[in-house]
Write a protein that holds these residues in place. Structure first.
Motif, PDB file in Angstrom:
ATOM      1  N   LEU A 231       0.756  -1.281  -0.126  1.00  0.00           N
ATOM      2  CA  LEU A 231      -0.030   0.046  -0.053  1.00  0.00           C
ATOM      3  C   LEU A 231       0.879   1.290  -0.005  1.00  0.00           C
ATOM      4  N   GLU A 232       1.853   1.249   0.801  1.00  0.00           N
ATOM      5  CA  GLU A 232       2.843   2.201   0.712  1.00  0.00           C
ATOM      6  C   GLU A 232       3.608   2.514  -0.596  1.00  0.00           C
ATOM      7  N   ALA A 233       3.687   1.584  -1.438  1.00  0.00           N
ATOM      8  CA  ALA A 233       4.405   1.575  -2.788  1.00  0.00           C
ATOM      9  C   ALA A 233       3.069   2.056  -3.542  1.00  0.00           C
ATOM     10  N   MET A 234       2.024   1.730  -3.452  1.00  0.00           N
ATOM     11  CA  MET A 234       0.799   1.910  -4.286  1.00  0.00           C
ATOM     12  C   MET A 234       0.558   3.677  -4.169  1.00  0.00           C
ATOM     13  N   ARG A 235       0.715   4.158  -2.886  1.00  0.00           N
ATOM     14  CA  ARG A 235       0.564   5.372  -2.682  1.00  0.00           C
ATOM     15  C   ARG A 235       1.513   6.405  -3.546  1.00  0.00           C
ATOM     16  N   LYS A 236       2.636   5.920  -3.897  1.00  0.00           N
ATOM     17  CA  LYS A 236       3.594   6.768  -4.605  1.00  0.00           C
ATOM     18  C   LYS A 236       3.376   6.685  -6.122  1.00  0.00           C
ATOM     19  N   LEU A 237       2.442   5.772  -6.588  1.00  0.00           N
ATOM     20  CA  LEU A 237       2.026   5.708  -7.981  1.00  0.00           C
ATOM     21  C   LEU A 237       1.240   6.638  -8.349  1.00  0.00           C
ATOM     22  N   LYS A 238       1.045   7.013  -9.669  1.00  0.00           N
ATOM     23  CA  LYS A 238       0.127   7.942 -10.115  1.00  0.00           C
ATOM     24  C   LYS A 238      -1.101   7.640 -10.109  1.00  0.00           C
ATOM     25  N   GLU A 239      -1.412   6.263 -10.441  1.00  0.00           N
ATOM     26  CA  GLU A 239      -2.762   5.810 -10.641  1.00  0.00           C
ATOM     27  C   GLU A 239      -2.855   4.535  -9.445  1.00  0.00           C
ATOM     28  N   VAL A 240      -4.228   4.520  -9.180  1.00  0.00           N
ATOM     29  CA  VAL A 240      -4.461   3.365  -8.335  1.00  0.00           C
ATOM     30  C   VAL A 240      -5.920   2.640  -8.889  1.00  0.00           C
ATOM     31  N   ASP A 241      -5.967   1.412  -8.483  1.00  0.00           N
ATOM     32  CA  ASP A 241      -7.080   0.672  -8.632  1.00  0.00           C
ATOM     33  C   ASP A 241      -8.277   0.948  -7.817  1.00  0.00           C
ATOM     34  N   VAL A 242      -9.087   1.727  -7.982  1.00  0.00           N
ATOM     35  CA  VAL A 242      -9.991   2.137  -7.099  1.00  0.00           C
ATOM     36  C   VAL A 242     -10.854   0.975  -6.459  1.00  0.00           C
TER      37      VAL A 242
ATOM     38  N   LYS B 182      -6.917   1.860   7.448  1.00  0.00           N
ATOM     39  CA  LYS B 182      -6.176   3.159   7.438  1.00  0.00           C
ATOM     40  C   LYS B 182      -5.337   3.448   6.262  1.00  0.00           C
ATOM     41  N   SER B 183      -4.403   2.467   5.976  1.00  0.00           N
ATOM     42  CA  SER B 183      -3.362   2.440   4.834  1.00  0.00           C
ATOM     43  C   SER B 183      -4.281   2.421   3.487  1.00  0.00           C
ATOM     44  N   LEU B 184      -5.457   1.767   3.544  1.00  0.00           N
ATOM     45  CA  LEU B 184      -6.204   1.542   2.162  1.00  0.00           C
ATOM     46  C   LEU B 184      -6.778   2.902   1.894  1.00  0.00           C
ATOM     47  N   LEU B 185      -7.361   3.604   3.267  1.00  0.00           N
ATOM     48  CA  LEU B 185      -8.063   4.761   3.127  1.00  0.00           C
ATOM     49  C   LEU B 185      -6.941   5.910   2.574  1.00  0.00           C
ATOM     50  N   SER B 186      -5.801   6.005   3.230  1.00  0.00           N
ATOM     51  CA  SER B 186      -4.834   6.987   2.867  1.00  0.00           C
ATOM     52  C   SER B 186      -4.441   6.893   1.530  1.00  0.00           C
ATOM     53  N   VAL B 187      -4.422   5.603   0.479  1.00  0.00           N
ATOM     54  CA  VAL B 187      -4.247   5.492  -0.768  1.00  0.00           C
ATOM     55  C   VAL B 187      -5.416   6.010  -1.318  1.00  0.00           C
ATOM     56  N   LEU B 188      -6.814   5.629  -1.098  1.00  0.00           N
ATOM     57  CA  LEU B 188      -7.876   5.986  -1.651  1.00  0.00           C
ATOM     58  C   LEU B 188      -8.273   7.402  -1.736  1.00  0.00           C
ATOM     59  N   ILE B 189      -7.862   8.126  -0.595  1.00  0.00           N
ATOM     60  CA  ILE B 189      -8.229   9.633  -0.504  1.00  0.00           C
ATOM     61  C   ILE B 189      -7.222  10.424  -1.476  1.00  0.00           C
ATOM     62  N   LEU B 190      -6.501   9.817  -2.300  1.00  0.00           N
ATOM     63  CA  LEU B 190      -5.644  10.567  -2.905  1.00  0.00           C
ATOM     64  C   LEU B 190      -6.324  10.725  -4.483  1.00  0.00           C
ATOM     65  N   ASP B 191      -7.351   9.676  -4.803  1.00  0.00           N
ATOM     66  CA  ASP B 191      -8.130   9.644  -6.083  1.00  0.00           C
ATOM     67  C   ASP B 191      -9.417  10.619  -5.708  1.00  0.00           C
TER      68      ASP B 191
ATOM     69  N   GLN C 243     -12.288  10.908  -7.383  1.00  0.00           N
ATOM     70  CA  GLN C 243     -13.371  10.236  -8.000  1.00  0.00           C
ATOM     71  C   GLN C 243     -14.022   9.309  -6.759  1.00  0.00           C
ATOM     72  N   ALA C 244     -12.808   8.657  -5.921  1.00  0.00           N
ATOM     73  CA  ALA C 244     -12.762   7.645  -5.102  1.00  0.00           C
ATOM     74  C   ALA C 244     -13.264   7.977  -3.687  1.00  0.00           C
ATOM     75  N   LYS C 245     -13.176   9.501  -3.463  1.00  0.00           N
ATOM     76  CA  LYS C 245     -13.752  10.074  -2.283  1.00  0.00           C
ATOM     77  C   LYS C 245     -14.897   9.794  -1.655  1.00  0.00           C
ATOM     78  N   ASP C 246     -16.044   9.982  -2.527  1.00  0.00           N
ATOM     79  CA  ASP C 246     -17.434   9.943  -2.178  1.00  0.00           C
ATOM     80  C   ASP C 246     -17.720   8.462  -1.954  1.00  0.00           C
ATOM     81  N   THR C 247     -17.356   7.540  -2.970  1.00  0.00           N
ATOM     82  CA  THR C 247     -17.405   6.187  -2.878  1.00  0.00           C
ATOM     83  C   THR C 247     -16.989   5.675  -1.389  1.00  0.00           C
ATOM     84  N   VAL C 248     -15.650   5.973  -0.965  1.00  0.00           N
ATOM     85  CA  VAL C 248     -15.026   5.511   0.121  1.00  0.00           C
ATOM     86  C   VAL C 248     -15.955   6.109   1.311  1.00  0.00           C
TER      87      VAL C 248
END
Length: 181
Positions: free
Chosen positions: A73-84, A100-109, A111-116
């Protein structure tokens, strides 16, 4: 990569560019190394710095233990794209740290904020049976400073009936801490 057990970004990039058709063999070799935490950590670190590695990180996340999942998840946070879609499916985990780590990655997107937020706070809780989960979700959002959740937490602070007292109190405390009413 697997024989020498040394991973670096350049070798990984070269492999991914030249041998796109051999990813099944790569996954098979990763599966054999799932118990080797040190190797997986170095592989994940290199994957976090290489482009087009999201699928490999998802494979490692799905197959490994919680410690390696956190590294992925830490590595995914560094990427520009995530699979929401993939990450939102993982939110149903029982681990507070993983959530908590999943959410920290998802809030970077965006479109994903409302879904999350819907997944975290639109939980039916008749007679307060899901209040512990809602309180846990509020704590995660608060720890991450995700103020966009204030409207959802405000809704929780207005729940009636005595069995929701603790939920209301926690929600009100978070809103006061954020200076939101």
């Amino acid at each position: 990569i697997f024989t020498a057990e040394k991973v670096n970004k350049q070798v990984l990039n070269l492999f991914l560019r030249l041998f796109q058709g051999d990813l099944d063999a790569f996954y098979a070799r990763v599966a054999l190394k799932l118990k080797d935490m040190e190797f997986l950590a170095s592989l994940i670190d290199a994957l976090g710095r290489a482009p087009t590695t999201l699928g490999i990180l998802e494979y490692i996340y799905s197959s490994a233990n919680d410690l390696i999942r956190l590294e992925a998840l830490e590595a995914m946070r560094k990427l520009k794209e995530v699979d929401v879609e993939f990450l939102t499916q993982q939110l149903r985990t029982g681990s507070l740290l993983l959530k908590k780590s999943l959410l920290s990655v998802l809030i970077l997107d965006r479109q994903a904020k409302d879904t999350v937020l819907d997944l975290l706070f639109k939980i039916s809780s008749p007679w307060g049976i899901m209040n512990k989960l809602l309180i846990e979700n509020m704590r995660i959002v608060f720890d991450l400073g995700f103020i966009e959740a204030a409207s959802r937490i405000n809704n929780l602070s207005r729940r009636r009936f005595f069995w929701n007292r603790e939920l209301r109190n926690r929600a009100t405390a978070i809103l006061k801490e954020w200076n939101v009413s």
